[in-house]
Design an enzyme around this catalytic site. Structure first.
Site, PDB file in Angstrom:
ATOM      1  N   GLY A  15       0.819  -1.216   0.000  1.00 38.89           N
ATOM      2  CA  GLY A  15       0.000   0.000   0.000  1.00 38.89           C
ATOM      3  C   GLY A  15       0.843   1.252   0.000  1.00 38.89           C
ATOM      4  CB  ALA A  16       4.166   1.847  -1.531  1.00 40.16           C
ATOM      5  CB  SER A  17       0.131   5.034  -3.491  1.00 46.90           C
ATOM      6  OG  SER A  17      -1.029   4.260  -3.226  1.00 46.90           O
ATOM      7  CE1 TYR A  77      -0.305  12.598   5.507  1.00 48.69           C
ATOM      8  CE2 TYR A  77      -1.942  11.763   7.057  1.00 48.69           C
ATOM      9  CZ  TYR A  77      -1.055  12.749   6.666  1.00 48.69           C
ATOM     10  OH  TYR A  77      -0.920  13.872   7.440  1.00 48.69           O
ATOM     11  CB  ALA A  82      -2.135  -2.347   1.715  1.00 50.69           C
ATOM     12  CE1 TYR A  90      -9.616   1.646   9.255  1.00 53.04           C
ATOM     13  CE2 TYR A  90      -9.750   2.766  11.382  1.00 53.04           C
ATOM     14  CZ  TYR A  90      -9.008   2.296  10.307  1.00 53.04           C
ATOM     15  OH  TYR A  90      -7.633   2.467  10.310  1.00 53.04           O
ATOM     16  CE  LYS A 140      -6.184  -1.155  10.628  1.00 51.11           C
ATOM     17  NZ  LYS A 140      -5.359  -1.296   9.410  1.00 51.11           N
ATOM     18  CB  VAL A 193      -2.210   9.835  10.786  1.00 49.46           C
ATOM     19  CG1 VAL A 193      -0.813  10.162  10.272  1.00 49.46           C
ATOM     20  CG2 VAL A 193      -2.199   8.489  11.506  1.00 49.46           C
TER      21      VAL A 193
END
Length: 321
Positions: A9-11, A13, A82, A159, A163, A189
């Site tokens: 999920g490198a793209s 934030y 990700a 959500y 998680k 964040v």
């Protein structure tokens, strides 16, 4: 220096900052994105210092078992960031739970096949910590807290449920298969953006500034700087004695406090008056910093994080003043 690691999920934030700091530290990074043909996902990563020599991008799908096999091959560490982040859904199972749960297990199954991997660090969330029915220390949240899936479902906190289920499954799989696992639990964040698009938390911050729309009940936020979260990932990987779960919260504060700070920093910024029931009161709890700080993490002051995210949003034309 010179080690090969993977970031999923490198793209995103947090992940974009993680890739940036890893490259700065001399790592070679194998990074996954949903689409290599989408410039909003890859161009900001390709422009990072060291990317041309040491960043390798791959397409991978969280839901497809085996799609991470070739990416994690040859890596010493895997950072799994990700996971979808949004609060309004029509189909919680399909939109949130499956990608979080199956995605996490798919990455771990790929890691199991690779003997070179020393440690896996998963980006979880304070959402898998906070939803506890009868906490032993109500005003002090620490790593011993674990969200109750039944309570998450009862409150329709989808959500948080995604998680929580993903983290529980990760710990079970890691224990059964001898994987050295660490989970990190950032709060809300904030901080400057590297990617050209708004992610969930930066969009909600824009909504907070422009319209006074509070994401969290009572306007109490568990703030943490995105750069601190990225740094915590690297510290958790590099520190031999690191283990278990780490809460990542620099400061718990009310949204009206953040607005007051911003008005002091940016006199021309027009922010709505946020009236909450507990205005003037201190937040009813705090989050332990002790374990994260034992890694060597030093939290960025809230004032700096707020200044930097607003300046970043202005520079990228998401805010104008």
């Amino acid at each position: 220096m010179g080690k090969v690691v993977c970031v999923t999920g490198a793209s995103g934030y947090i992940a974009s900052w993680l890739v940036k700091l890893l490259l700065q530290s001399g790592y070679t990074v194998k990074a996954t994105v949903r689409s290599l043909s989408d410039p909003t996902r890859v161009e900001h990563l390709k422009s990072l210092e060291g990317a041309e020599e040491r960043l390798h991008l791959f397409e991978a799908d969280l839901i497809n078992e085996g799609s991470f096999d070739s990416v994690v091959d040859g890596c010493e560490g895997v950072f799994h960031t990700a996971s979808p982040v949004f609060f309004k859904v029509t189909d919680p199972q399909k939109e949130l739970i499956d990608p979080a749960l199956k995605g996490t297990l798919n990455v771990l199954k790929s890691c199991k096949k690779v003997s070179s991997i020393k440690r896996v660090v998963i980006t979880s969330s304070m959402a898998s910590v906070m939803f506890v029915k009868n906490p032993s220390k109500p005003g002090f949240v620490d790593e011993t807290w674990f969200s109750d899936p039944d309570l998450c479902e009862e409150k329709k906190e989808w959500y948080a449920l995604s998680k929580t289920l993903a983290e529980k499954a990760a710990w079970k799989f890691a224990e059964e298969n001898g994987i050295d696992l660490i989970t990190l639990h950032p709060g809300y964040v904030i901080g400057p953006l590297l990617q050209p698009t708004l992610n969930f938390s930066s969009q909600s911050f824009v909504d907070l500034i422009k319209e006074g729309k509070e994401l969290l009940p009572g306007g109490v936020y568990r703030y943490v700087d995105v750069r601190d979260v990225a740094q915590a990932h690297i510290l958790a990987f590099e520190n031999f004695s690191a283990s278990g779960r780490y809460c990542l919260v620099g400061k718990v504060a009310n949204s009206f406090q953040a607005m007051e700070i911003l008005k002091g920093i940016f006199p021309n910024l027009v922010v709505p008056s946020i009236i909450t029931e507990n205005q003037g009161a201190k937040p009813s709890y705090e989050v332990s910093k002790e374990k994260a700080e034992s890694l060597g993490l030093k939290y960025t002051p809230l004032e700096v994080s707020l200044k930097d995210i607003v300046q970043s949003l202005k520079d990228k034309n998401f805010l104008s003043f």
